[in-house]
Write a protein that holds these residues in place. Structure first.
Motif, PDB file in Angstrom:
ATOM      1  N   CYS A  21      -3.214   0.282  -3.692  1.00  0.00           N
ATOM      2  CA  CYS A  21      -2.781  -1.068  -3.341  1.00  0.00           C
ATOM      3  C   CYS A  21      -2.317  -1.729  -4.625  1.00  0.00           C
ATOM      4  CB  CYS A  21      -3.895  -1.884  -2.696  1.00  0.00           C
ATOM      5  SG  CYS A  21      -3.406  -3.590  -2.309  1.00  0.00           S
TER       6      CYS A  21
ATOM      7  N   ALA B  91      -6.244  -0.515   2.207  1.00  0.00           N
ATOM      8  CA  ALA B  91      -6.135   0.817   1.614  1.00  0.00           C
ATOM      9  C   ALA B  91      -7.447   1.583   1.743  1.00  0.00           C
ATOM     10  CB  ALA B  91      -5.726   0.701   0.146  1.00  0.00           C
TER      11      ALA B  91
ATOM     12  N   CYS C 123      -6.300  -4.562  -0.471  1.00  0.00           N
ATOM     13  CA  CYS C 123      -7.187  -3.525  -1.002  1.00  0.00           C
ATOM     14  C   CYS C 123      -8.099  -2.975   0.090  1.00  0.00           C
ATOM     15  CB  CYS C 123      -8.016  -4.095  -2.145  1.00  0.00           C
ATOM     16  SG  CYS C 123      -7.078  -4.500  -3.631  1.00  0.00           S
TER      17      CYS C 123
ATOM     18  N   ASN D  16       0.837  -1.193   0.000  1.00  0.00           N
ATOM     19  CA  ASN D  16       0.000   0.000   0.000  1.00  0.00           C
ATOM     20  C   ASN D  16       0.874   1.245   0.000  1.00  0.00           C
ATOM     21  OD1 ASN D  16      -2.316  -1.505   0.088  1.00  0.00           O
ATOM     22  ND2 ASN D  16      -2.737  -1.170   2.251  1.00  0.00           N
TER      23      ASN D  16
END
Length: 270
Positions: free
Chosen positions: A166, A197, A194, A73
């Motif tokens: 990400c 993030a 994900c 990230n």
């Protein structure tokens, strides 16, 4: 019955706070795959649908594991005060290999009891009308294929624009590219990144960083603490699914990951 350890970071209550009406109907999906909703776009944050061809890294032939998914990230933001713009950026450190991963010829090494959990996907969301926002052009951050931006204005006229990413790293590798259940499991690792993030984005957006005299450190602290929490979630994911060998637990995690993705989609895209 106990549920999986990861209960999620976003909830229906978060949707209510964003002005989405409480007439929200949840339906439990019989679909046990999370990849079927991918690719997914949440504002300008794009979540790709992984295929085995994406795992192009050189395998560690001495490793007993079948595959390894790497992600990281990063974020960049612009803080404007008195017409002066200052740029900041940071990314998560290169991640050490997960220990353990999927082991070749390892089946049911751990005696894990399967449990049922009620997980849901968001459906039939009614949203309140929102004013049109004129977004400014977004800036691209190196080594990433997705982006997302938020802006927040404080009473003092401070403005912040945050971009989070990400990235599925190209060093991700696989020795065998045939097992679809394993691909689903590896996709889950990427989706946890994900979600990390997206949760970081939500935390910053709902914070008072624009009023802080030390906004850089405050955002850095949020980023690092949030990353730490999701790395623990990754460990739980491997432990509870027995690295995808526990099929029932893998299905439960698939549903939870899908639910969280859909809730974040509603939260940011309403």
């Amino acid at each position: 019955m106990k549920s999986i350890s990861f209960q999620g970071n976003i909830s229906i209550q978060d949707l209510y706070k964003k002005g989405i009406q409480q007439n929200v109907e949840l339906k439990l999906s019989d679909d046990q795959s999370v990849r079927n909703i991918l690719p997914l776009r949440i504002q300008n944050f794009e979540i790709k649908r992984l295929e085995w061809k994406d795992f192009i890294g050189k395998p560690d032939e001495e490793s007993p594991w079948i595959a390894h998914c790497y992600w990281n990230n990063s974020y960049e933001y612009y803080f404007i005060q008195d017409r002066e713009q200052v740029n900041y950026r940071e990314q998560s450190p290169l991640r050490l290999p997960r220990i353990p991963l999927q082991q070749i010829n390892q089946v049911n090494q751990l005696n894990i009891k399967t449990e049922n959990v009620r997980t849901s996907s968001a459906n039939k969301i009614k949203r309140l009308p929102t004013p049109t926002i004129n977004h400014s052009p977004q800036r691209t951050v190196n080594r990433s294929n997705s982006s997302s931006a938020i802006r927040k204005q404080s009473p003092n006229g401070h403005k912040i624009k945050l971009s989070v990413k990400c990235k599925f790293l190209e060093k991700s590798w696989a020795k065998s590219k045939k097992d679809e259940l394993l691909l689903e499991h590896e996709t889950g690792h990427y989706l946890i990144g994900c979600l990390s993030a997206l949760e970081f984005k939500k935390k910053v957006e709902s914070s008072d960083v624009t009023k802080s005299n030390n906004h850089q450190q405050q955002i850095r602290n949020i980023f690092r603490q949030n990353l730490k929490e999701f790395l623990e979630i990754e460990k739980d994911y491997d432990d509870e699914t027995n690295h995808f060998k526990d099929v029932e637990k893998q299905k439960m995690w698939n549903k939870k990951l899908k639910e969280q993705l859909l809730l974040y989609e509603c939260y940011f895209n309403h």
